[in-house]
Design a protein around this motif. Sequence first.
Motif: not given
Length: 183
Positions: A155-156, A162-168, A170-172
């Motif tokens: 997820y992005a 920058e730094g928003s990539a996640s495996t689940k 959520g919110s930035c």
Amino acid sequence: MKLLPILAAALVLAAPVSLLAQHSHKPGTAAHPHQAAGETHAHKSPHGGIVRTAGKYHVELVPQAGQVLVYLLDANENVLPPNRATGTAMLLSTAGKTTTVKLTPTGDHFVATVPAGTTLRTAIVSLKANGSSLSARFEKLDAAPKASKTTAAAYACPMNCEGSASTKPGSCPKCGMDLVKKS
């Protein structure tokens, strides 16, 4: 004639606000007025599948090896129990063969068995729930990444912060927008 540019500017400024107001997911706000069944847009995918609008509800399809899981979701993407609903799924394979399968309630979702050797291209889910007939179309399933419990979706932020990539989901952390699944 001086009034025309002022009116045009007011309409341009008001358009984004009215669009946001029409698509509210917050409790106590106006109904969820989607224009087209099967519409897809920035919906959360609670189970890693594909979410489509179906009337005042949402339907999530999670394709897995040999079966598809179907979740009925309310306007806020919360899972609704399938105990008062029935349904079928029409499955179109990449070979052009169509099969209709019954959706069986299991726990908090429905399950349908995909015929052996079938690679799904399209699924049309039809449900009857709470007195409503719902339908959602899921296309290009053969191009979608396969969902599984061991594979985490990426997820992005849609603004590419920058730094928003996640495996689940959520919110930035920078701008606060909902993260969206990368394709």
